[in-house]
Design a protein around this motif. Structure first.
Motif, short mmCIF file in Angstrom:
data_model
loop_
_atom_site.label_atom_id
_atom_site.label_comp_id
_atom_site.label_asym_id
_atom_site.label_seq_id
_atom_site.Cartn_x
_atom_site.Cartn_y
_atom_site.Cartn_z
N GLU A 80 0.41 -1.71 -0.02
CA GLU A 80 -0.05 -0.28 0.00
C GLU A 80 0.88 1.34 -0.28
O GLU A 80 2.24 1.56 0.90
N CYS A 109 1.09 0.91 -7.27
CA CYS A 109 0.69 -0.19 -5.79
C CYS A 109 -0.88 -0.98 -5.70
O CYS A 109 -1.52 -0.78 -6.47
N SER A 110 -0.67 -1.51 -5.05
CA SER A 110 -1.39 -2.41 -4.53
C SER A 110 -2.76 -1.80 -3.84
O SER A 110 -3.57 -1.86 -4.15
N ARG A 111 -2.70 -1.06 -3.51
CA ARG A 111 -3.75 0.10 -3.20
C ARG A 111 -3.09 1.22 -2.13
O ARG A 111 -2.56 2.19 -2.21
N PHE A 112 -4.30 2.11 -2.71
CA PHE A 112 -3.11 3.46 -2.62
C PHE A 112 -4.77 4.12 -1.92
O PHE A 112 -5.71 4.04 -1.74
N SER A 113 -3.74 5.41 -1.06
CA SER A 113 -4.91 5.88 0.20
C SER A 113 -4.53 6.95 0.50
O SER A 113 -3.15 7.61 0.27
N VAL A 142 -1.86 7.35 -11.36
CA VAL A 142 -1.58 6.96 -9.94
C VAL A 142 -2.44 5.25 -10.48
O VAL A 142 -3.60 5.31 -10.86
N TRP A 143 -1.59 3.95 -10.62
CA TRP A 143 -2.16 2.50 -10.34
C TRP A 143 -2.26 1.98 -9.11
O TRP A 143 -1.35 2.12 -8.71
N TYR A 144 -3.81 1.50 -8.99
CA TYR A 144 -3.96 0.86 -7.58
C TYR A 144 -4.01 -0.63 -8.11
O TYR A 144 -5.68 -0.58 -8.65
N CYS A 168 -10.00 8.16 -6.75
CA CYS A 168 -9.85 6.67 -5.69
C CYS A 168 -10.34 6.93 -4.84
O CYS A 168 -10.23 8.38 -3.64
N TYR A 171 -8.94 8.25 -1.51
CA TYR A 171 -7.98 9.27 -1.14
C TYR A 171 -8.97 10.17 -1.53
O TYR A 171 -9.27 11.16 -2.27
N LYS A 200 -7.24 1.70 -12.27
CA LYS A 200 -7.05 0.46 -11.85
C LYS A 200 -7.89 -0.71 -12.19
O LYS A 200 -8.09 -0.72 -13.67
#
Length: 211
Positions: A80, A109-113, A142-144, A168, A171, A200
């Motif tokens: 993340e 990333c696997s997860r974006f916050s 941003v790729w998540y 997102c 976010y 995504k």
């Protein structure tokens, strides 16, 4: 935070640099958006630079006017990314001549916050109101939620199973790819903003056959 302001292409360098005349009055550098035109003080062009780079996967920094463009920030994380702070790659130029174009931010990333303290910025620099053009805005992608094994296939176009959005859900911070101001503002010769996208994984559908 991460700050790459002014770490891109230097004066009048890059893929979309500003031009200068014999008096060194200059247009702004570009990236996601074009650079603004500068004032004319001598022979030669003072046009701003032209846009370049990939909207969905920026790989270049911002181009220079008189001042340098913003750098490129690239993050590849299998876990993340929590953006509770500043991630910035702005172009330079404060009441100077031709400003630098905004840089690039490319996060996978696997997860974006991120909470409301989060800031993603690739803004164009400010040119002179009497001499230089503003810098064009940069690019943010941003790729998540996409497995790393698919990243290269998505980039080369062989895996199109993604959704492109402008937000997102996790976010809540700010995003800015605005252009800088300068000698000319607004179309057709003023600097223009850049681009930002969130990408995504596309949800898998389920089909049931009933008899």
């Amino acid at each position: 935070g991460i700050d790459a302001a002014g770490l891109g292409f230097t004066s009048f360098c890059g893929y979309g640099p500003g031009s200068h005349d014999s008096s060194w009055w200059a247009g702004g550098g570009a990236h996601g958006g074009k650079g603004g035109k500068g004032a004319q003080g001598g022979a030669g062009s003072t046009a701003g630079g032209n846009p370049y780079d990939y909207t969905n996967a920026p790989i270049h920094p911002g181009s220079g006017g008189t001042f340098a463009g913003g750098g490129l920030i690239r993050v590849e994380a299998q876990g993340e990314v929590i953006a509770n702070g500043v991630i910035r790659a702005n172009g330079l130029g404060v009441n100077g001549n031709g400003a630098g174009g905004g840089g690039g931010i490319y996060i996978m990333c696997s997860r974006f916050s991120g909470d409301t303290s989060g800031i993603l910025e690739t803004k164009g620099g400010t040119g002179s109101a009497t001499l230089g053009g503003g810098g064009g805005g940069g690019r943010i992608a941003v790729w998540y939620g996409i497995h790393p094994s698919r990243w290269s296939r998505i980039r080369n176009g062989t895996d199109p199973r993604v959704l492109i959005t402008n937000s997102c859900p996790l976010y809540s911070g700010s995003i800015s790819v605005t252009n800088g101001t300068g000698y000319i503002n607004g179309p057709p010769d003023g600097a223009e903003p850049g681009s930002f996208v969130f990408i995504k994984d596309m949800p898998h559908a389920m089909v049931l056959f009933l008899r």
